[in-house]
Design a protein around this motif. Structure first.
Motif, PDB file in Angstrom:
ATOM      1  N   GLU A  17     122.247 -48.094  30.493  1.00 53.14           N
ATOM      2  CA  GLU A  17     121.102 -47.443  29.851  1.00 53.14           C
ATOM      3  C   GLU A  17     121.346 -45.943  29.690  1.00 53.14           C
ATOM      4  OE1 GLU A  17     116.363 -47.963  30.293  1.00 53.14           O
ATOM      5  OE2 GLU A  17     117.372 -47.286  32.111  1.00 53.14           O
TER       6      GLU A  17
ATOM      7  N   LYS B  97     117.678 -50.735  22.335  1.00 58.37           N
ATOM      8  CA  LYS B  97     117.594 -50.440  23.768  1.00 58.37           C
ATOM      9  C   LYS B  97     118.196 -51.581  24.555  1.00 58.37           C
ATOM     10  CE  LYS B  97     112.978 -52.147  24.990  1.00 58.37           C
ATOM     11  NZ  LYS B  97     111.783 -51.806  25.757  1.00 58.37           N
TER      12      LYS B  97
ATOM     13  N   ASP C  33     117.701 -53.773  28.376  1.00 58.38           N
ATOM     14  CA  ASP C  33     116.685 -54.111  29.368  1.00 58.38           C
ATOM     15  C   ASP C  33     117.348 -55.006  30.416  1.00 58.38           C
ATOM     16  OD1 ASP C  33     114.219 -54.172  30.606  1.00 58.38           O
ATOM     17  OD2 ASP C  33     113.176 -55.167  28.960  1.00 58.38           O
TER      18      ASP C  33
END
Length: 110
Positions: A41, A61, A63
């Motif tokens: 990340e 993104k 996760d």
């Protein structure tokens, strides 16, 4: 048609150093996966484009699931899909920080 994956882009020694960095102070597999998630990340340059099932998608993104699986959140039009990061085809050239995915893959035994 998918091109064969390029191998040995990063040396085993380099990936092992990344693995050590990601898993320092982690006491079990769950914490280690969390360490990789934090490094991916933090270091993976987002967003980037890639192709999934022949469709251009944007990876916006990353996760982590309740089962400690790191996933890429891919968007195509109005559709969003979480794809395990280890299954995600990388564009050529890969985005900056992709070596963390390679280190995670090595740690997972793939």
């Amino acid at each position: 048609m998918m091109k064969a994956k390029k191998t040995a882009k990063f040396t085993a020694e380099y990936l092992d150093k990344l693995i050590e960095e990601a898993t320092t102070d982690a006491y079990d597999e769950s914490e280690q996966a969390g360490g990789f998630f934090a490094m991916i990340e933090e270091n993976l340059s987002l967003p980037f484009m890639t192709r999934v099932l022949g469709q251009a998608v944007t990876v916006g993104k990353v996760d982590i699931t309740k089962r400690d699986q790191i996933v890429a959140i891919c968007v195509h039009g109005k559709s969003t899909q979480a794809i395990p990061i280890l299954d995600l085809p990388m564009p050529d050239p890969p985005p900056e920080g992709a070596e963390w995915i390679d280190a995670y893959r090595r740690w997972c035994g793939n």
